[in-house]
Design an enzyme around this catalytic site. Structure first.
Site, PDB file in Angstrom:
ATOM      1  N   GLU A 180       0.852  -1.184   0.000  1.00  0.00           N
ATOM      2  CA  GLU A 180       0.000   0.000   0.000  1.00  0.00           C
ATOM      3  C   GLU A 180       0.893   1.240   0.000  1.00  0.00           C
ATOM      4  OE1 GLU A 180      -2.793   0.420   3.246  1.00  0.00           O
ATOM      5  OE2 GLU A 180      -3.751   2.122   2.275  1.00  0.00           O
ATOM      6  N   GLU A 357      -5.634  -3.007  12.512  1.00  0.00           N
ATOM      7  CA  GLU A 357      -5.322  -3.858  11.356  1.00  0.00           C
ATOM      8  C   GLU A 357      -6.317  -5.013  11.262  1.00  0.00           C
ATOM      9  OE1 GLU A 357      -3.446  -2.415   9.419  1.00  0.00           O
ATOM     10  OE2 GLU A 357      -2.582  -1.018  10.865  1.00  0.00           O
TER      11      GLU A 357
HETATM   12  C1  7ML Z   1      -3.356   4.316  11.772  1.00  0.00           C
HETATM   13  C2  7ML Z   1      -1.319   3.157   8.968  1.00  0.00           C
HETATM   14  C3  7ML Z   1      -0.665   3.642   7.812  1.00  0.00           C
HETATM   15  C4  7ML Z   1      -0.307   4.975   7.723  1.00  0.00           C
HETATM   16  C5  7ML Z   1      -1.768   1.709   9.014  1.00  0.00           C
HETATM   17  C6  7ML Z   1      -0.379   2.725   6.662  1.00  0.00           C
HETATM   18  C7  7ML Z   1      -2.846   1.356   8.032  1.00  0.00           C
HETATM   19  C8  7ML Z   1      -1.595   2.237   5.958  1.00  0.00           C
HETATM   20  C9  7ML Z   1      -2.290   1.070   6.617  1.00  0.00           C
HETATM   21  C10 7ML Z   1      -3.984   3.969  12.939  1.00  0.00           C
HETATM   22  C11 7ML Z   1      -3.537   2.890  13.658  1.00  0.00           C
HETATM   23  C12 7ML Z   1      -2.482   2.163  13.163  1.00  0.00           C
HETATM   24  C13 7ML Z   1      -1.858   2.526  12.001  1.00  0.00           C
HETATM   25  C14 7ML Z   1      -2.278   3.617  11.282  1.00  0.00           C
HETATM   26  C15 7ML Z   1      -1.594   4.046  10.037  1.00  0.00           C
HETATM   27  C16 7ML Z   1      -0.566   5.843   8.763  1.00  0.00           C
HETATM   28  C17 7ML Z   1      -1.201   5.393   9.910  1.00  0.00           C
HETATM   29  N1  7ML Z   1      -3.397   0.675   5.750  1.00  0.00           N
HETATM   30  O1  7ML Z   1      -3.543   0.216   8.475  1.00  0.00           O
HETATM   31  O2  7ML Z   1      -3.801   2.358   7.956  1.00  0.00           O
HETATM   32 ZN    ZN Z   2      -5.543   1.648   8.474  1.00  0.00          ZN
END
Ligand code: 7ML
Ligand code: ZN
Length: 954
Positions: A180, A357
């Site tokens: 991603e 997740e």
């Molecule tokens: C937000 C994530 C990303 C980027 C994780 C990457 C994700 C994209 C991914 C809240 C809790 C944990 C992680 C994130 C976060 C910035 C923040 N799809 O699962 O969104």
């Molecule tokens: Zn996410």
């Protein structure tokens, strides 16, 4: 990597016969490029194939939502075969491609970057590079294809040289992937867009000793020993998915196993893979996973849908974690915890990220995004879900306070600067720059408002309809709102503006009371400042939760004019117009209004409450959020007053009413301890910066410290008593009650350490030395690190000695020094960049030292000399060569330069200009720097000077 500066240089290069890749960006051939600047070539040993054709940049335009078109082709099945090697991994892809009807005669254009194309065959016939297809730096184009066909593509990739941490790379000797948003195209040529969903079969061949663990998405179907020292594993994922959810892991990892039985009785294997020495740090993550699985069944009716759920922890990761179907890859900071290595805050963050997740399995994977403009469809909703999970796991009030703090300190600031964009952006240059607090946190607030407006039951009906209607589809935020409408028979057309309009609305509330008629009027007005590209805004549909309190703090019935009876407790008013008047009748005494309870909408509230009314709310409001908010407003007022006064006046005593309210809260027995600690925590310097125009970070810092000191002096005995009352007895545990006790105790310690009192300092050193858990140890060490004393040096050295072998704990050591308020901090940070354990290649380490200094230490970072800004630019330019995503995040810190006074503005702007002028800048950093300066790139026009993120290496 070599830089070639003259025509002679280039001619001699061409004569060598080496293959090369040009990373310059001029459309008009080498000679004219040379005139504009210099060329950057990647040179490979002679005889190797040319990997990437020279790229004509200046074509790096913005992508627009309005240009969305469904794909011409779909891919039903993908068979991937990997032959793992750090230096060069062979990837074989077999794609079953089908034209979508209207596509007849259109070329097939696959995405691909930095791939070494070996061969390509269509329905078994090998294609000829001279006449059957074209390759450029970003695409493989086949002009003529049948309506349905099989494509076989062989590519070679180079995981060890991949420092961008996108696509396939190596971390700690193991292979892992991050796809991603657009990382899959660095693995093979593909339709790398989320509305192309395929079924994947993945076969991995690797050395058996070095890589005993071979993982991919879905269920394992075969494992074969190949007899030559290698083995092969095959995985089949039965659920169609977009390429961004693909994952592969190969390595030597320990597996911690558990099991979960779903509501309908299906057993699910839970496998957590970590480096062998970390196998003792998985208990909390595993418990969190089971809790999240159960919660999603109870609260959203969602069950898991594969036989196995796998989590892999890696040390090198750009973000927090990734929800790849059946194979989550995590930054190890969100998996590994043991009482002596992780703080209570770490435990909580792990629980939230594991849940986040896991929740994506439905909100993101089963129902995914049509395009990246819809990112908040999965992220806003999933953050909302993890917030609700967190609220149920601990205390609702504390959880809400934490979430609102994040929103106000980060999202409100983003919304007020040059990077402001709607929850559903209209355009982007680099999608990686749009994983923002607006998309995530404001997106979650928008979902929360839907729930406020239609109620908990209606919201659940809407969510059920959404999952049922769109299972297996790639959809839009509009589809989400439509499900909420259809399930509840409501019209949310005005509400949709929350997705399309950027900016934080301001809500002004005025009030009037007439004792004789018992009429109480709330006059509400909304405005929204303009944001880039959106000079004027339509009024929002805002849920405004309120209560009216009598002089004992009891909730009065709220009965609007024309209604038969009132509502006791919280009442959600719906604001739709620019200006509206709510007339309450039968109000028997003049109430104190409790406004925007629970922070029912992401707005800036302006009311005319007096300090004594705020003190009353702080002591009496039944809504824990509003109680906290009243205290924050009081404290913020106090600090901002001090910060804007001249030095002489700044020693005036604190408002006694505030001190009394503070003391009462400290001793309160109707709030839990975690909440007390929240209420008594002064607003952060970065939140305060959002309220000051222009910002003077040093003045804010001094004013905040002076309020801390005054409170500590006045309340010394109370603070000491509460500290002693809450010293842990018995063993360590992370239940909410013990966590609350520790947070209150350590808050008292931080106040007391402002006193420069030897008795307190000895207490602090004692806590550091005897602490049996990282929460207490860090609290003590943080307090010491802020004081220039010999205890500081000894403690930091002892901590380093004890934990130098644990990267996550060492990160704390780096971060602690970077956030110290002492004047020599920047010099220490610079020295630490030369520490043997420091590396720019590991994002966690960069965030710990450089990120913490630039975002977590405003007073030192914004030093009047500008040395902090120059340091940021130096580091960002170095990091950009390795990892543009991490560099771009760092540069974003400078985007708010216009908020500071003239001198700092000029210094920040100079560094942004310097960054923008640097050669071979990544597209990521270029977009942030140019938008920050408000220059052409911001409008997505073509421009020069930008390279592709590349695996340049010499
Ligand atoms: C937000 C994530 C990303 C980027 C994780 C990457 C994700 C994209 C991914 C809240 C809790 C944990 C992680 C994130 C976060 C910035 C923040 N799809 O699962 O969104
Ligand atoms: Zn996410």
């Amino acid at each position: 990597m070599q830089v070639w500066r003259s025509i002679d240089d280039v001619s001699s290069l061409l004569r060598t016969g080496l293959a090369w890749t040009c990373y310059s960006d001029c459309d008009y051939g080498i000679t004219s490029t040379l005139r504009c600047g210099f060329l950057i070539f990647q040179v490979q040993p002679a005889g190797k194939r040319l990997m990437t054709a020279s790229r004509a940049a200046g074509k790096e335009r913005a992508v627009y939502l309005k240009d969305y078109r469904p794909p011409d082709y779909r891919i039903d099945h993908v068979h991937l075969g990997f032959s793992m090697d750090e230096e060069s991994t062979q990837v074989h892809a077999r794609l079953d491609v089908v034209g979508n009807g209207v596509s007849l005669g259109r070329p097939l254009v696959l995405d691909g970057r930095e791939l070494d194309l070996k061969s390509i065959a269509l329905d078994g016939r090998r294609l000829n590079p001279r006449k059957d297809y074209r390759v450029d730096a970003e695409h493989l184009t086949i002009p003529r294809v049948p309506g349905r066909f099989t494509l076989e593509i062989e590519t070679e990739i180079h995981p060890r040289n991949n420092t961008t941490l996108m696509g396939l790379y190596v971390s700690g000797g193991n292979f892992c992937t991050q796809c991603e948003a657009e990382g899959f195209r660095k693995i093979t040529y593909f339709l790398d867009r989320p509305d192309v969903m395929a079924r994947y079969t993945t076969t991995i061949v690797a050395d058996k000793l070095r890589y005993p663990v071979l993982l991919s998405n879905g269920n394992p179907v075969e494992r074969v020993d190949l007899g030559d020292g290698r083995h092969r594993a095959t995985w089949v994922d039965p659920h169609p998915k977009p390429s961004y959810l693909f994952a592969l892991v190969a390595g030597d990892l320990a597996c911690v196993e558990d099991q979960f039985v779903t509501r309908s009785g299906r057993p699910v294997l839970l496998h957590m893979y970590v480096q062998h020495h970390n196998a003792d740090k998985c208990g909390h993550a595993m418990a969190s996973l089971k809790k999240a699985m159960q919660w999603d069944e109870c609260v959203f009716g969602r069950e898991y849908d594969l036989d196995i759920y796998q989590i892999v922890a890696v040390d090198d990761f750009n973000m927090g974690a990734m929800e790849n179907k059946g194979l989550n890859v995590f930054n190890s900071v969100y998996v590994l915890a043991r009482p002596d290595t992780a703080t209570d805050a770490d435990y909580q963050a792990i629980e939230r990220v594991i849940a986040h997740e896991y929740f994506h399995n439905w909100s993101g994977n089963r129902v995914t995004c049509r395009d990246w403009f819809q990112l908040s469809l999965k992220e806003g909703f999933t953050v909302f879900r993890d917030q609700e999970f967190g609220a149920d796991a601990t205390s609702r009030g504390v959880a809400r306070v934490q979430d609102v703090n994040v929103l106000r300190t980060h999202q409100f600031r983003e919304d007020a600067g040059p990077m402001a964009h709607p929850v559903r952006p209209e355009s982007y240059v680099e999608i990686n720059n749009f994983y923002t607090t607006t998309v995530y946190n404001k997106g979650a607030e928008v979902v929360r408002m839907l729930k406020e407006l239609i109620g908990a039951d209606g919201f659940r009906r809407g969510a059920d309809l959404y999952f049922e209607r769109h299972d297996g589809q790639a959809v839009t935020t509009d589809d989400f709102v439509k499900s909420m409408e259809d399930a509840n028979g409501v019209n949310l057309s005005q509400f949709r503006l929350w997705y399309s309009q950027a900016g934080t609305p301001q809500v002004h509330i005025g009030r009037a009371y007439d004792a004789r008629s018992g009429i109480y009027i709330l006059h509400v007005r909304q405005t929204c400042p303009s944001t880039p590209g959106q000079p004027r805004k339509e009024p929002f549909h805002i849920p405004l939760a309120i209560a009216l309190l009598d002089d004992e703090g009891r909730e009065l019935p709220v009965r609007l004019m024309g209604e038969h009876s009132g509502v006791v407790g919280t009442r959600v008013l719906q604001l739709r117009q620019t200006e509206e008047t709510f007339v309450c009748v039968s109000v028997l005494q003049e109430p104190v209004p409790s406004l925007l309870r629970g922070f029912s909408a992401p707005v800036r509230l302006q009311s005319d409450l007096s300090d004594s009314e705020r003190c009353f709310l702080l002591g009496r409001d039944g809504d824990p959020f509003s109680r906290w908010e009243a205290g924050q407003q009081l404290a913020a007022g106090l600090i901002l007053n001090l910060a804007t006064q001249s030095r002489k006046q700044s020693t005036q005593p604190l408002n006694p009413q505030f001190v009394d309210a503070f003391r009462a809260t400290l001793r309160s027995n109707d709030l839990d301890k975690a909440m007390i600690a929240q209420v008594l925590t002064l607003p952060s310097e970065s939140y305060l910066a959002d309220l000051m125009v222009p910002v003077d970070p040093q003045a804010l810092h001094d004013a905040r410290v002076s309020v801390l000191r005054s409170l500590a002096q006045t309340l010394r005995d109370d603070l000491l008593a509460v500290y002693r009352d809450n010293v842990g007895r018995g063993g360590y545990s992370v239940d909410p009650e013990s966590v609350g006790r520790r947070s209150l105790k350590n808050l008292c310690l931080s106040y007391l350490m402002e006193l420069d009192d030897p008795e307190v300092r000895a207490m602090c050193v004692g806590q550091f030395q005897r602490g049996d858990n990282m929460t207490d140890v860090m609290a003590a060490l943080r307090a010491l690190a802020n004081n220039d004393c010999h205890e500081r040096r000894d403690a930091l050295a002892a901590f380093h000695k004890k934990w130098q072998g644990e990267p996550l704990v060492l990160d704390k050591w780096f971060a602690l020094q970077a956030t110290s308020r002492l004047p020599q901090t920047l010099a220490e940070v610079k020295a630490l960049t030369r520490h043997p354990a420091f590396t720019l290649k590991n994002p966690n380490r960069v965030r710990a030292l450089i990120g913490s200094f630039c975002t977590g230490n405003p007073a030192r970072f914004h030093d009047r000399s500008g040395s902090g800004y120059a340091f940021l630019a130096d580091q960002a330019l170095k990091i950009d060569r390795l990892n543009p995503q991490v560099a771009a995040r760092l540069v974003g810190v400078l985007s708010l330069w216009r908020k500071y006074e003239a001198r700092r503005q000029a210094l920040m702007k100079r560094q942004l200009e310097r960054i923008l002028a640097a050669p071979a800048l990544s597209r990521d950093v270029h977009e942030i720097a140019s938008k920050s300066l408000g220059s052409a790139g911001a409008k997505g026009k073509g421009r020069g000077g930008v390279r592709r993120r590349s695996r340049r290496r010499s």
